[in-house]
Motif scaffolding. Structure first.
Motif, short mmCIF file in Angstrom:
data_model
loop_
_atom_site.label_atom_id
_atom_site.label_comp_id
_atom_site.label_asym_id
_atom_site.label_seq_id
_atom_site.Cartn_x
_atom_site.Cartn_y
_atom_site.Cartn_z
N LEU A 57 0.83 -1.20 0.00
CA LEU A 57 0.00 0.00 0.00
C LEU A 57 0.87 1.26 0.00
CD1 LEU A 57 -2.79 1.37 0.20
CD2 LEU A 57 -2.55 1.20 2.68
N THR A 58 1.92 1.27 0.81
CA THR A 58 2.84 2.41 0.87
C THR A 58 3.49 2.64 -0.48
OG1 THR A 58 3.27 2.00 3.20
CG2 THR A 58 4.88 3.34 2.04
N VAL A 59 3.94 1.58 -1.13
CA VAL A 59 4.60 1.69 -2.43
C VAL A 59 3.61 2.20 -3.48
CG1 VAL A 59 5.73 0.41 -4.29
CG2 VAL A 59 6.33 -0.06 -1.90
N VAL A 60 2.42 1.61 -3.53
CA VAL A 60 1.41 2.03 -4.51
C VAL A 60 1.03 3.49 -4.29
CG1 VAL A 60 -0.98 1.69 -5.28
CG2 VAL A 60 0.53 -0.29 -4.96
N ASN A 61 0.78 3.87 -3.04
CA ASN A 61 0.41 5.26 -2.75
C ASN A 61 1.52 6.24 -3.12
OD1 ASN A 61 -2.24 4.98 -1.99
ND2 ASN A 61 -1.80 4.88 0.20
N GLU A 62 2.76 5.84 -2.94
CA GLU A 62 3.88 6.71 -3.33
C GLU A 62 3.86 6.96 -4.84
OE1 GLU A 62 8.60 6.16 -3.89
OE2 GLU A 62 7.85 5.63 -1.89
N LYS A 63 3.64 5.92 -5.61
CA LYS A 63 3.61 6.06 -7.08
C LYS A 63 2.35 6.82 -7.53
CE LYS A 63 7.17 5.01 -6.99
NZ LYS A 63 8.06 6.14 -7.15
N PHE A 81 -10.45 10.93 -6.11
CA PHE A 81 -9.49 9.93 -5.62
C PHE A 81 -8.07 10.49 -5.72
CE2 PHE A 81 -6.43 6.52 -6.25
CZ PHE A 81 -6.73 5.66 -5.21
N GLU A 82 -7.32 10.36 -4.62
CA GLU A 82 -5.91 10.77 -4.62
C GLU A 82 -5.02 9.56 -4.30
OE1 GLU A 82 -4.54 13.82 -5.34
OE2 GLU A 82 -6.55 14.45 -5.91
N LEU A 83 -5.31 8.92 -3.16
CA LEU A 83 -4.54 7.77 -2.70
C LEU A 83 -5.48 6.78 -2.03
CD1 LEU A 83 -1.66 9.71 -0.88
CD2 LEU A 83 -1.56 8.75 -3.18
N PHE A 84 -5.03 5.55 -1.86
CA PHE A 84 -5.81 4.57 -1.11
C PHE A 84 -5.75 4.93 0.37
CE2 PHE A 84 -4.83 1.72 -4.78
CZ PHE A 84 -6.13 1.38 -5.10
N ASP A 85 -6.84 4.64 1.09
CA ASP A 85 -6.87 4.85 2.53
C ASP A 85 -6.01 3.81 3.22
OD1 ASP A 85 -8.59 7.00 2.52
OD2 ASP A 85 -10.39 5.77 2.68
N SER A 93 -7.40 -6.65 -6.70
CA SER A 93 -8.15 -6.23 -7.88
C SER A 93 -8.44 -4.72 -7.86
CB SER A 93 -9.45 -7.04 -8.02
OG SER A 93 -10.30 -6.83 -6.92
N ASP A 94 -8.60 -4.13 -6.67
CA ASP A 94 -8.75 -2.68 -6.57
C ASP A 94 -7.50 -1.99 -7.11
OD1 ASP A 94 -11.21 -2.97 -5.27
OD2 ASP A 94 -10.35 -2.73 -3.27
N ALA A 95 -6.35 -2.52 -6.72
CA ALA A 95 -5.08 -1.93 -7.16
C ALA A 95 -4.95 -2.02 -8.68
CB ALA A 95 -3.91 -2.64 -6.49
N VAL A 96 -5.31 -3.16 -9.26
CA VAL A 96 -5.24 -3.33 -10.71
C VAL A 96 -6.12 -2.30 -11.41
CG1 VAL A 96 -5.81 -4.87 -12.65
CG2 VAL A 96 -4.64 -5.77 -10.63
N MET A 97 -7.35 -2.17 -10.93
CA MET A 97 -8.28 -1.23 -11.55
C MET A 97 -7.74 0.20 -11.51
SD MET A 97 -12.16 -0.17 -10.49
CE MET A 97 -11.55 0.78 -9.12
N VAL A 98 -7.28 0.64 -10.35
CA VAL A 98 -6.80 2.02 -10.19
C VAL A 98 -5.51 2.24 -10.99
CG1 VAL A 98 -5.87 3.69 -8.53
CG2 VAL A 98 -7.96 2.42 -8.01
#
Length: 143
Positions: A57-63, A81-85, A93-98
């Motif tokens: 989550l930290t890595v994805v939110n950073e990108k 939408f800015e970042l995941f909570d 699957s949420d990550a793939v979609m976003v």
């Protein structure tokens, strides 16, 4: 002012050109997001509803934060939408979609900031960088 990627013409306004550092940052972010998308697609095939780890989550939110630097309206992929909570871990699957939405909008942004340069040989697509010629691939989303 956004630039239009128009075949055979340079951008209409120099005030909208980007800098070499923007191109470098964009290429880095897009490359990392492509890799994340591929990794999460593989995870999603095995366990689509499994929550991602806090580290992922930290890595994805950073990108996502890095990409948000480029993806302001009209290129914003998901309104509001800015970042995941952090407290609510998203699923694979949420990550793939976003990530796929972001990659599509990053390509739209890139396509709006390049043009086809016929003034030099070889003729090629280049970034709209004032006083510089940085080659890039053909756009897939012409604005």
């Amino acid at each position: 002012m956004l630039l239009k990627a128009t075949k055979n013409r340079k951008p209409q306004k120099d005030s909208g050109t980007i800098k070499r550092v923007d191109v470098a940052m964009f290429e880095k972010v897009r490359s990392q997001m492509r890799r994340l998308s591929t990794d999460f697609e593989a995870l999603s095939k095995k366990a689509p509803d499994a929550p991602m780890s806090k580290f992922k989550l930290t890595v994805v939110n950073e990108k996502l934060g890095d990409a948000n630097r480029f993806l302001v309206p009209p290129f914003k992929p998901i309104e509001g939408f800015e970042l995941f909570d952090d407290p609510i871990l998203p699923s694979n699957s949420d990550a793939v979609m976003v990530l796929n939405q972001y990659l599509t909008c990053l390509e739209r942004w890139r396509s709006a900031h390049i043009y086809f340069d016929e003034s030099n040989y070889p003729k090629q697509w280049v970034w709209s960088v004032h006083g510089d010629s940085i080659p890039t691939e053909r756009p897939t989303s012409v604005q």
